[in-house]
Scaffold this active site. Structure first.
Site, PDB file in Angstrom:
ATOM      1  N   ARG B  51      33.156  27.484   4.499  1.00  0.00           N
ATOM      2  CA  ARG B  51      32.482  28.027   3.323  1.00  0.00           C
ATOM      3  C   ARG B  51      32.331  26.947   2.255  1.00  0.00           C
ATOM      4  O   ARG B  51      32.981  25.901   2.299  1.00  0.00           O
ATOM      5  CB  ARG B  51      33.269  29.215   2.785  1.00  0.00           C
ATOM      6  CG  ARG B  51      34.662  28.837   2.301  1.00  0.00           C
ATOM      7  CD  ARG B  51      35.426  30.046   1.786  1.00  0.00           C
ATOM      8  NE  ARG B  51      36.103  30.753   2.865  1.00  0.00           N
ATOM      9  CZ  ARG B  51      36.969  31.745   2.674  1.00  0.00           C
ATOM     10  NH1 ARG B  51      37.252  32.172   1.467  1.00  0.00           N
ATOM     11  NH2 ARG B  51      37.561  32.328   3.691  1.00  0.00           N
ATOM     12  N   ASP B  53      32.006  26.887  -2.211  1.00  0.00           N
ATOM     13  CA  ASP B  53      32.189  27.741  -3.385  1.00  0.00           C
ATOM     14  C   ASP B  53      30.904  27.927  -4.175  1.00  0.00           C
ATOM     15  O   ASP B  53      29.915  27.228  -3.954  1.00  0.00           O
ATOM     16  CB  ASP B  53      33.243  27.113  -4.312  1.00  0.00           C
ATOM     17  CG  ASP B  53      34.657  27.420  -3.844  1.00  0.00           C
ATOM     18  OD1 ASP B  53      34.833  28.331  -3.021  1.00  0.00           O
ATOM     19  OD2 ASP B  53      35.595  26.731  -4.315  1.00  0.00           O
ATOM     20  N   ARG B 199      37.303  18.428  -4.533  1.00  0.00           N
ATOM     21  CA  ARG B 199      37.200  18.549  -5.994  1.00  0.00           C
ATOM     22  C   ARG B 199      38.496  18.145  -6.691  1.00  0.00           C
ATOM     23  O   ARG B 199      38.465  17.596  -7.796  1.00  0.00           O
ATOM     24  CB  ARG B 199      36.784  19.969  -6.374  1.00  0.00           C
ATOM     25  CG  ARG B 199      35.317  20.252  -6.034  1.00  0.00           C
ATOM     26  CD  ARG B 199      34.980  21.731  -6.117  1.00  0.00           C
ATOM     27  NE  ARG B 199      35.296  22.266  -7.433  1.00  0.00           N
ATOM     28  CZ  ARG B 199      35.280  23.572  -7.719  1.00  0.00           C
ATOM     29  NH1 ARG B 199      34.978  24.462  -6.776  1.00  0.00           N
ATOM     30  NH2 ARG B 199      35.571  23.982  -8.928  1.00  0.00           N
TER      31      ARG B 199
END
Lengths: 246, 246
Positions: B51, B53, B199
Protein backbone atom coordinates in the site's frame (compact mmCIF):
# COMPACT_ATOMS: atom_id res chain seq x y z
CA UNK A 1 -0.05 56.02 -0.01
CA UNK A 2 2.65 53.83 -1.55
CA UNK A 3 2.26 51.94 -4.79
CA UNK A 4 3.55 48.36 -4.82
CA UNK A 5 4.40 46.28 -7.88
CA UNK A 6 3.91 42.59 -7.14
CA UNK A 7 4.88 39.59 -9.28
CA UNK A 8 2.96 36.39 -8.60
CA UNK A 9 2.84 32.80 -9.79
CA UNK A 10 -0.32 30.74 -9.67
CA UNK A 11 -1.56 27.28 -10.49
CA UNK A 12 -4.74 28.09 -12.39
CA UNK A 13 -6.27 24.61 -11.97
CA UNK A 14 -8.65 25.49 -9.17
CA UNK A 15 -9.43 29.08 -10.17
CA UNK A 16 -12.24 30.41 -12.36
CA UNK A 17 -9.61 32.67 -13.89
CA UNK A 18 -7.82 35.76 -12.62
CA UNK A 19 -10.61 38.31 -12.47
CA UNK A 20 -13.21 38.67 -9.72
CA UNK A 21 -16.52 36.99 -10.55
CA UNK A 22 -19.34 36.78 -8.03
CA UNK A 23 -19.50 33.37 -6.36
CA UNK A 24 -16.34 32.09 -8.05
CA UNK A 25 -12.87 31.39 -6.68
CA UNK A 26 -10.54 33.72 -8.55
CA UNK A 27 -6.94 34.88 -8.10
CA UNK A 28 -7.92 38.53 -7.75
CA UNK A 29 -10.55 37.69 -5.13
CA UNK A 30 -8.00 35.75 -3.08
CA UNK A 31 -5.51 38.62 -3.28
CA UNK A 32 -8.10 41.22 -2.28
CA UNK A 33 -9.39 39.00 0.54
CA UNK A 34 -5.88 38.73 1.99
CA UNK A 35 -5.16 42.45 1.52
CA UNK A 36 -8.40 43.30 3.32
CA UNK A 37 -7.20 41.18 6.29
CA UNK A 38 -3.83 42.97 6.26
CA UNK A 39 -5.60 46.37 6.09
CA UNK A 40 -8.10 45.62 8.87
CA UNK A 41 -11.06 45.30 6.56
CA UNK A 42 -10.24 48.15 4.21
CA UNK A 43 -10.81 47.21 0.56
CA UNK A 44 -7.60 47.41 -1.48
CA UNK A 45 -8.20 47.20 -5.22
CA UNK A 46 -5.64 45.16 -7.14
CA UNK A 47 -4.86 45.91 -10.79
CA UNK A 48 -3.18 43.21 -12.89
CA UNK A 49 -1.45 43.33 -16.27
CA UNK A 50 -4.50 41.58 -17.68
CA UNK A 51 -6.80 38.70 -16.92
CA UNK A 52 -6.19 35.00 -17.44
CA UNK A 53 -8.91 32.42 -18.06
CA UNK A 54 -9.99 29.50 -15.88
CA UNK A 55 -7.26 26.83 -15.60
CA UNK A 56 -4.64 29.09 -17.24
CA UNK A 57 -1.45 29.40 -15.17
CA UNK A 58 0.98 32.22 -14.47
CA UNK A 59 4.63 32.17 -13.53
CA UNK A 60 5.00 35.94 -13.79
CA UNK A 61 1.65 37.73 -13.57
CA UNK A 62 2.24 41.33 -12.47
CA UNK A 63 -0.04 43.65 -10.53
CA UNK A 64 -0.09 46.85 -8.51
CA UNK A 65 -2.05 48.27 -5.62
CA UNK A 66 -1.84 51.27 -3.32
CA UNK A 67 -1.39 50.77 0.38
CA UNK A 68 -1.35 53.11 3.39
CA UNK A 69 0.81 50.60 5.35
CA UNK A 70 4.44 51.57 5.82
CA UNK A 71 5.83 48.09 6.56
CA UNK A 72 8.93 47.17 4.52
CA UNK A 73 8.35 45.42 1.20
CA UNK A 74 10.12 42.28 2.45
CA UNK A 75 7.67 41.96 5.33
CA UNK A 76 4.81 42.66 2.97
CA UNK A 77 6.05 39.86 0.75
CA UNK A 78 6.18 37.36 3.62
CA UNK A 79 2.83 38.43 5.07
CA UNK A 80 1.14 37.93 1.70
CA UNK A 81 2.59 34.44 1.26
CA UNK A 82 1.61 33.42 4.80
CA UNK A 83 -2.01 34.45 4.19
CA UNK A 84 -2.45 33.41 0.57
CA UNK A 85 -3.53 29.90 -0.42
CA UNK A 86 -0.72 27.65 -1.62
CA UNK A 87 -1.74 27.82 -5.27
CA UNK A 88 -0.77 31.51 -5.37
CA UNK A 89 2.76 32.56 -4.46
CA UNK A 90 4.12 36.08 -4.38
CA UNK A 91 7.53 36.11 -6.05
CA UNK A 92 8.46 39.75 -5.45
CA UNK A 93 7.16 43.01 -3.95
CA UNK A 94 8.67 46.30 -5.01
CA UNK A 95 7.79 49.93 -4.28
CA UNK A 96 7.22 51.88 -7.50
CA UNK A 97 6.40 55.42 -8.60
CA UNK A 98 2.72 56.38 -8.43
CA UNK A 99 2.50 56.59 -12.21
CA UNK A 100 3.37 52.92 -12.64
CA UNK A 101 0.29 51.04 -13.80
CA UNK A 102 0.29 47.23 -14.03
CA UNK A 103 -1.96 47.33 -17.08
CA UNK A 104 -1.37 50.63 -18.88
CA UNK A 105 2.42 50.59 -18.46
CA UNK A 106 2.83 47.17 -20.10
CA UNK A 107 5.17 47.22 -23.11
CA UNK A 108 5.21 43.47 -23.72
CA UNK A 109 4.28 39.99 -22.50
CA UNK A 110 5.66 36.52 -22.84
CA UNK A 111 3.48 33.39 -22.80
CA UNK A 112 4.36 29.71 -22.90
CA UNK A 113 2.17 26.88 -24.18
CA UNK A 114 3.01 23.25 -23.36
CA UNK A 115 1.93 20.00 -24.99
CA UNK A 116 2.94 16.64 -23.48
CA UNK A 117 3.67 14.34 -26.40
CA UNK A 118 4.45 11.09 -24.58
CA UNK A 119 2.22 8.13 -25.36
CA UNK A 120 0.69 8.22 -21.88
CA UNK A 121 0.55 11.61 -20.25
CA UNK A 122 2.04 11.58 -16.75
CA UNK A 123 -0.73 11.94 -14.14
CA UNK A 124 1.47 14.62 -12.55
CA UNK A 125 1.26 16.75 -15.71
CA UNK A 126 -2.48 16.46 -16.39
CA UNK A 127 -3.31 19.96 -15.14
CA UNK A 128 -0.14 21.56 -16.53
CA UNK A 129 0.12 20.40 -20.14
CA UNK A 130 -2.17 19.37 -22.97
CA UNK A 131 -1.90 15.73 -23.93
CA UNK A 132 -1.47 14.64 -27.52
CA UNK A 133 -1.82 10.87 -26.96
CA UNK A 134 1.66 10.27 -28.27
CA UNK A 135 1.32 12.43 -31.39
CA UNK A 136 4.62 14.21 -32.08
CA UNK A 137 4.05 17.09 -34.51
CA UNK A 138 6.36 18.35 -37.24
CA UNK A 139 7.91 21.21 -35.30
CA UNK A 140 9.94 22.46 -38.28
CA UNK A 141 6.68 23.02 -40.16
CA UNK A 142 5.14 24.79 -37.15
CA UNK A 143 8.20 27.03 -36.83
CA UNK A 144 8.11 27.83 -40.55
CA UNK A 145 4.38 28.62 -40.46
CA UNK A 146 4.98 30.90 -37.46
CA UNK A 147 6.83 33.31 -39.76
CA UNK A 148 3.46 34.53 -41.03
CA UNK A 149 2.54 35.51 -37.47
CA UNK A 150 5.75 37.23 -36.38
CA UNK A 151 5.59 40.97 -37.00
CA UNK A 152 2.89 43.63 -36.82
CA UNK A 153 -0.54 42.57 -38.05
CA UNK A 154 -4.23 42.99 -37.46
CA UNK A 155 -4.77 39.78 -35.51
CA UNK A 156 -8.57 39.63 -35.74
CA UNK A 157 -8.13 36.05 -37.02
CA UNK A 158 -6.68 35.02 -33.65
CA UNK A 159 -9.13 36.91 -31.45
CA UNK A 160 -12.09 35.29 -29.71
CA UNK A 161 -15.34 36.70 -31.07
CA UNK A 162 -16.60 37.92 -27.70
CA UNK A 163 -14.31 40.93 -27.26
CA UNK A 164 -14.93 44.65 -27.13
CA UNK A 165 -11.41 45.62 -28.20
CA UNK A 166 -11.49 47.73 -31.40
CA UNK A 167 -7.84 47.98 -32.41
CA UNK A 168 -6.61 44.47 -33.14
CA UNK A 169 -3.18 45.40 -34.42
CA UNK A 170 -0.43 43.83 -32.33
CA UNK A 171 3.23 43.00 -32.78
CA UNK A 172 4.47 39.45 -32.20
CA UNK A 173 8.18 39.81 -31.58
CA UNK A 174 9.24 36.17 -31.23
CA UNK A 175 7.52 32.80 -31.53
CA UNK A 176 9.69 29.77 -30.86
CA UNK A 177 9.20 26.06 -30.37
CA UNK A 178 11.41 24.08 -27.97
CA UNK A 179 11.44 20.44 -26.93
CA UNK A 180 11.86 19.79 -23.22
CA UNK A 181 12.11 16.02 -23.14
CA UNK A 182 8.81 14.82 -24.62
CA UNK A 183 7.07 18.11 -23.90
CA UNK A 184 6.79 20.68 -26.67
CA UNK A 185 6.86 24.34 -25.62
CA UNK A 186 5.74 27.30 -27.71
CA UNK A 187 7.17 30.56 -26.38
CA UNK A 188 5.62 33.73 -27.74
CA UNK A 189 6.49 37.32 -26.97
CA UNK A 190 4.78 40.47 -28.19
CA UNK A 191 3.66 43.96 -27.27
CA UNK A 192 0.18 42.75 -26.40
CA UNK A 193 -2.23 39.91 -26.99
CA UNK A 194 -5.92 39.80 -27.84
CA UNK A 195 -8.44 37.66 -25.99
CA UNK A 196 -7.53 33.94 -26.50
CA UNK A 197 -4.86 34.94 -29.04
CA UNK A 198 -2.10 32.65 -27.74
CA UNK A 199 -4.45 29.67 -27.47
CA UNK A 200 -5.82 30.19 -30.98
CA UNK A 201 -2.27 30.53 -32.37
CA UNK A 202 -1.29 27.33 -30.50
CA UNK A 203 -4.33 25.51 -31.88
CA UNK A 204 -3.72 26.73 -35.44
CA UNK A 205 0.01 25.95 -35.52
CA UNK A 206 -0.75 22.53 -34.01
CA UNK A 207 -2.89 21.80 -37.08
CA UNK A 208 0.14 22.60 -39.25
CA UNK A 209 2.29 20.30 -37.11
CA UNK A 210 -0.04 17.34 -37.61
CA UNK A 211 -0.58 17.97 -41.32
CA UNK A 212 -4.17 19.23 -41.15
CA UNK A 213 -3.16 22.69 -42.45
CA UNK A 214 -0.37 23.78 -44.80
CA UNK A 215 2.45 26.12 -43.90
CA UNK A 216 1.35 28.53 -46.65
CA UNK A 217 -2.16 28.70 -45.25
CA UNK A 218 -1.02 30.78 -42.26
CA UNK A 219 -0.41 33.93 -44.32
CA UNK A 220 -3.96 33.62 -45.71
CA UNK A 221 -5.40 33.19 -42.22
CA UNK A 222 -3.66 36.33 -40.94
CA UNK A 223 -4.65 38.36 -44.04
CA UNK A 224 -8.30 37.21 -43.77
CA UNK A 225 -8.78 38.95 -40.39
CA UNK A 226 -11.42 36.25 -39.90
CA UNK A 227 -11.54 34.15 -36.73
CA UNK A 228 -13.27 31.33 -38.60
CA UNK A 229 -10.25 30.83 -40.86
CA UNK A 230 -7.95 30.01 -37.92
CA UNK A 231 -7.83 26.75 -35.98
CA UNK A 232 -9.37 25.64 -32.71
CA UNK A 233 -8.65 27.40 -29.45
CA UNK A 234 -6.14 25.14 -27.65
CA UNK A 235 -7.15 24.06 -24.10
CA UNK A 236 -6.40 26.40 -21.18
CA UNK A 237 -4.26 24.12 -19.00
CA UNK A 238 -1.30 24.29 -21.41
CA UNK A 239 -1.00 28.08 -21.13
CA UNK A 240 1.28 30.10 -18.85
CA UNK A 241 1.61 33.88 -18.55
CA UNK A 242 5.36 33.92 -18.04
CA UNK A 243 6.54 37.51 -17.95
CA UNK A 244 5.18 41.03 -18.25
CA UNK A 245 7.54 43.70 -19.55
CA UNK A 246 7.36 47.37 -18.50
CA UNK B 1 -8.20 -17.32 -16.20
CA UNK B 2 -5.17 -15.23 -17.16
CA UNK B 3 -3.03 -13.35 -14.68
CA UNK B 4 -2.06 -9.81 -15.68
CA UNK B 5 0.80 -7.79 -14.25
CA UNK B 6 0.03 -4.09 -14.43
CA UNK B 7 2.33 -1.13 -13.74
CA UNK B 8 0.60 2.12 -12.82
CA UNK B 9 1.48 5.70 -11.97
CA UNK B 10 -0.72 7.86 -9.75
CA UNK B 11 -0.85 11.33 -8.34
CA UNK B 12 -1.64 10.59 -4.69
CA UNK B 13 -2.91 14.09 -3.91
CA UNK B 14 -6.60 13.31 -4.05
CA UNK B 15 -6.49 9.74 -2.77
CA UNK B 16 -6.83 8.46 0.80
CA UNK B 17 -3.98 6.11 -0.06
CA UNK B 18 -3.76 3.00 -2.18
CA UNK B 19 -5.82 0.51 -0.21
CA UNK B 20 -9.62 0.26 -0.18
CA UNK B 21 -11.22 1.99 2.81
CA UNK B 22 -14.99 2.32 3.14
CA UNK B 23 -16.23 5.75 2.09
CA UNK B 24 -12.82 6.93 0.91
CA UNK B 25 -11.44 7.56 -2.57
CA UNK B 26 -8.55 5.14 -2.99
CA UNK B 27 -6.47 3.90 -5.91
CA UNK B 28 -7.48 0.27 -5.40
CA UNK B 29 -11.17 1.21 -5.24
CA UNK B 30 -10.90 3.09 -8.55
CA UNK B 31 -9.11 0.16 -10.20
CA UNK B 32 -11.66 -2.36 -8.94
CA UNK B 33 -14.56 -0.10 -9.94
CA UNK B 34 -13.22 0.10 -13.50
CA UNK B 35 -12.48 -3.64 -13.66
CA UNK B 36 -16.03 -4.37 -12.50
CA UNK B 37 -17.33 -2.28 -15.42
CA UNK B 38 -15.07 -4.15 -17.85
CA UNK B 39 -16.22 -7.50 -16.40
CA UNK B 40 -19.93 -6.67 -16.46
CA UNK B 41 -20.22 -6.26 -12.71
CA UNK B 42 -18.03 -9.17 -11.69
CA UNK B 43 -15.72 -8.25 -8.80
CA UNK B 44 -12.05 -8.55 -9.78
CA UNK B 45 -9.71 -8.37 -6.80
CA UNK B 46 -6.52 -6.40 -7.40
CA UNK B 47 -3.34 -7.21 -5.48
CA UNK B 48 -0.61 -4.57 -5.31
CA UNK B 49 3.06 -4.77 -4.29
CA UNK B 50 2.04 -2.95 -1.13
CA UNK B 51 0.00 0.00 0.00
CA UNK B 52 0.91 3.67 -0.12
CA UNK B 53 -0.44 6.31 2.26
CA UNK B 54 -2.69 9.27 1.53
CA UNK B 55 -0.97 11.88 -0.68
CA UNK B 56 1.94 9.53 -1.48
CA UNK B 57 2.59 9.16 -5.21
CA UNK B 58 3.65 6.30 -7.44
CA UNK B 59 5.45 6.24 -10.76
CA UNK B 60 5.80 2.46 -10.80
CA UNK B 61 3.31 0.76 -8.47
CA UNK B 62 2.82 -2.81 -9.61
CA UNK B 63 -0.19 -5.07 -9.24
CA UNK B 64 -1.78 -8.24 -10.51
CA UNK B 65 -5.26 -9.59 -11.03
CA UNK B 66 -6.89 -12.56 -12.70
CA UNK B 67 -9.28 -12.07 -15.56
CA UNK B 68 -11.53 -14.36 -17.60
CA UNK B 69 -11.43 -11.90 -20.53
CA UNK B 70 -9.34 -12.95 -23.51
CA UNK B 71 -8.84 -9.51 -25.06
CA UNK B 72 -5.21 -8.68 -25.99
CA UNK B 73 -3.13 -6.93 -23.32
CA UNK B 74 -2.77 -3.82 -25.50
CA UNK B 75 -6.53 -3.43 -25.67
CA UNK B 76 -6.78 -4.09 -21.95
CA UNK B 77 -4.24 -1.33 -21.41
CA UNK B 78 -6.19 1.18 -23.49
CA UNK B 79 -9.55 0.22 -22.00
CA UNK B 80 -8.23 0.73 -18.47
CA UNK B 81 -6.84 4.17 -19.28
CA UNK B 82 -10.05 5.24 -20.98
CA UNK B 83 -12.10 4.30 -17.91
CA UNK B 84 -9.72 5.32 -15.13
CA UNK B 85 -9.65 8.85 -13.71
CA UNK B 86 -6.80 11.02 -14.99
CA UNK B 87 -4.83 10.85 -11.75
CA UNK B 88 -4.20 7.13 -12.34
CA UNK B 89 -2.48 6.00 -15.54
CA UNK B 90 -1.71 2.45 -16.56
CA UNK B 91 1.85 2.31 -17.92
CA UNK B 92 1.93 -1.34 -18.95
CA UNK B 93 -0.11 -4.55 -18.99
CA UNK B 94 1.62 -7.90 -19.33
CA UNK B 95 0.42 -11.48 -19.13
CA UNK B 96 2.33 -13.43 -16.50
CA UNK B 97 2.48 -16.95 -15.09
CA UNK B 98 -0.14 -17.84 -12.52
CA UNK B 99 2.47 -18.07 -9.78
CA UNK B 100 3.46 -14.42 -10.18
CA UNK B 101 2.25 -12.49 -7.16
CA UNK B 102 2.50 -8.68 -7.05
CA UNK B 103 3.20 -8.74 -3.32
CA UNK B 104 4.85 -12.07 -2.50
CA UNK B 105 7.11 -12.14 -5.57
CA UNK B 106 8.68 -8.74 -4.78
CA UNK B 107 12.47 -8.88 -4.44
CA UNK B 108 13.03 -5.15 -4.11
CA UNK B 109 11.60 -1.66 -4.31
CA UNK B 110 12.87 1.78 -5.12
CA UNK B 111 11.43 4.96 -3.61
CA UNK B 112 12.19 8.63 -4.23
CA UNK B 113 11.72 11.49 -1.78
CA UNK B 114 11.78 15.12 -3.01
CA UNK B 115 12.32 18.38 -1.14
CA UNK B 116 11.99 21.72 -2.96
CA UNK B 117 14.68 23.97 -1.53
CA UNK B 118 13.95 27.21 -3.37
CA UNK B 119 13.09 30.22 -1.21
CA UNK B 120 9.51 30.21 -2.47
CA UNK B 121 8.12 26.81 -3.44
CA UNK B 122 6.57 26.85 -6.90
CA UNK B 123 2.77 26.60 -6.65
CA UNK B 124 3.02 23.87 -9.30
CA UNK B 125 5.13 21.70 -6.97
CA UNK B 126 3.11 22.09 -3.77
CA UNK B 127 1.53 18.64 -3.99
CA UNK B 128 4.67 16.95 -5.35
CA UNK B 129 7.52 18.06 -3.11
CA UNK B 130 8.06 19.12 0.49
CA UNK B 131 9.05 22.75 0.89
CA UNK B 132 12.01 23.79 3.01
CA UNK B 133 11.45 27.57 2.84
CA UNK B 134 14.79 28.08 1.15
CA UNK B 135 16.79 25.89 3.55
CA UNK B 136 19.49 24.02 1.62
CA UNK B 137 20.81 21.14 3.73
CA UNK B 138 24.36 19.81 3.90
CA UNK B 139 23.92 16.92 1.49
CA UNK B 140 27.45 15.59 2.03
CA UNK B 141 26.60 15.11 5.71
CA UNK B 142 23.31 13.39 4.82
CA UNK B 143 25.09 11.09 2.39
CA UNK B 144 27.75 10.25 4.98
CA UNK B 145 25.11 9.56 7.66
CA UNK B 146 23.28 7.28 5.22
CA UNK B 147 26.16 4.81 5.45
CA UNK B 148 24.77 3.66 8.82
CA UNK B 149 21.52 2.74 7.07
CA UNK B 150 22.87 0.96 4.02
CA UNK B 151 23.12 -2.79 4.60
CA UNK B 152 21.08 -5.37 6.50
CA UNK B 153 19.68 -4.23 9.86
CA UNK B 154 16.74 -4.56 12.17
CA UNK B 155 15.02 -1.30 11.17
CA UNK B 156 12.60 -1.04 14.14
CA UNK B 157 13.92 2.52 14.62
CA UNK B 158 12.47 3.52 11.25
CA UNK B 159 9.14 1.72 11.58
CA UNK B 160 5.90 3.46 12.54
CA UNK B 161 4.64 2.12 15.89
CA UNK B 162 1.28 0.96 14.51
CA UNK B 163 2.43 -2.08 12.60
CA UNK B 164 1.82 -5.78 13.01
CA UNK B 165 4.98 -6.88 11.17
CA UNK B 166 7.22 -9.01 13.43
CA UNK B 167 10.43 -9.36 11.45
CA UNK B 168 11.89 -5.91 10.98
CA UNK B 169 15.15 -6.96 9.37
CA UNK B 170 15.51 -5.43 5.91
CA UNK B 171 18.35 -4.71 3.50
CA UNK B 172 18.86 -1.20 2.14
CA UNK B 173 20.92 -1.65 -0.99
CA UNK B 174 21.48 1.95 -2.05
CA UNK B 175 20.60 5.37 -0.65
CA UNK B 176 21.66 8.36 -2.72
CA UNK B 177 21.05 12.08 -2.77
CA UNK B 178 20.86 14.01 -6.03
CA UNK B 179 20.20 17.67 -6.81
CA UNK B 180 17.78 18.34 -9.65
CA UNK B 181 18.00 22.13 -9.92
CA UNK B 182 16.87 23.37 -6.52
CA UNK B 183 15.08 20.14 -5.69
CA UNK B 184 16.84 17.55 -3.57
CA UNK B 185 16.02 13.89 -4.29
CA UNK B 186 16.72 10.96 -1.99
CA UNK B 187 16.64 7.68 -3.92
CA UNK B 188 16.52 4.53 -1.80
CA UNK B 189 16.45 0.91 -2.91
CA UNK B 190 16.11 -2.19 -0.79
CA UNK B 191 14.60 -5.63 -0.55
CA UNK B 192 11.61 -4.33 1.38
CA UNK B 193 10.47 -1.42 3.52
CA UNK B 194 8.59 -1.22 6.82
CA UNK B 195 5.58 1.02 7.38
CA UNK B 196 6.67 4.69 6.99
CA UNK B 197 10.31 3.59 6.78
CA UNK B 198 11.29 5.83 3.84
CA UNK B 199 9.58 8.87 5.32
CA UNK B 200 11.22 8.35 8.73
CA UNK B 201 14.62 7.90 7.08
CA UNK B 202 14.01 11.08 5.06
CA UNK B 203 13.00 12.99 8.20
CA UNK B 204 16.00 11.70 10.18
CA UNK B 205 18.59 12.39 7.49
CA UNK B 206 17.07 15.83 6.97
CA UNK B 207 17.88 16.60 10.62
CA UNK B 208 21.50 15.69 9.88
CA UNK B 209 21.46 17.95 6.83
CA UNK B 210 20.33 20.99 8.83
CA UNK B 211 22.68 20.33 11.76
CA UNK B 212 20.08 19.17 14.27
CA UNK B 213 21.61 15.68 14.47
CA UNK B 214 25.20 14.48 14.05
CA UNK B 215 26.41 12.07 11.40
CA UNK B 216 27.61 9.67 14.11
CA UNK B 217 24.17 9.63 15.72
CA UNK B 218 22.72 7.55 12.89
CA UNK B 219 24.56 4.36 13.90
CA UNK B 220 23.18 4.75 17.43
CA UNK B 221 19.67 5.25 16.11
CA UNK B 222 19.83 2.08 14.02
CA UNK B 223 21.36 0.05 16.89
CA UNK B 224 18.73 1.30 19.35
CA UNK B 225 15.89 -0.39 17.43
CA UNK B 226 13.79 2.38 19.01
CA UNK B 227 11.44 4.52 16.90
CA UNK B 228 11.70 7.36 19.40
CA UNK B 229 15.42 7.75 18.72
CA UNK B 230 14.85 8.53 15.02
CA UNK B 231 13.59 11.80 13.57
CA UNK B 232 10.17 12.98 12.47
CA UNK B 233 8.22 11.23 9.73
CA UNK B 234 8.67 13.42 6.65
CA UNK B 235 5.41 14.56 4.95
CA UNK B 236 3.71 12.23 2.45
CA UNK B 237 3.62 14.48 -0.63
CA UNK B 238 7.41 14.21 -1.16
CA UNK B 239 7.30 10.41 -1.52
CA UNK B 240 7.12 8.34 -4.72
CA UNK B 241 7.04 4.57 -5.12
CA UNK B 242 9.21 4.43 -8.21
CA UNK B 243 9.87 0.81 -9.09
CA UNK B 244 9.06 -2.66 -7.85
CA UNK B 245 11.57 -5.40 -8.67
CA UNK B 246 10.59 -9.05 -9.21
Amino acid sequence: MRRLKVIISYDGTHFSGYQVQPGERTVQAELERVLAIMHKGEKIKVTASGRTDARVHATGQTLHFDTPLSIPTEKYHKALNVQLPRDIRVLSVEEVANDFHARYSVVGKRYRYIWSCELIQSPFRRHYTVETNGVKPNVEAMQEAAKAIIGTHDFSCFCAANTSVKDKVRTVKTLQFEWHGEELHMVIEGNGFLYNMVRIIAGTLWEVGVGRRTIDNLALVVASEDRDKAGKTAPPQGLYLEKVFY
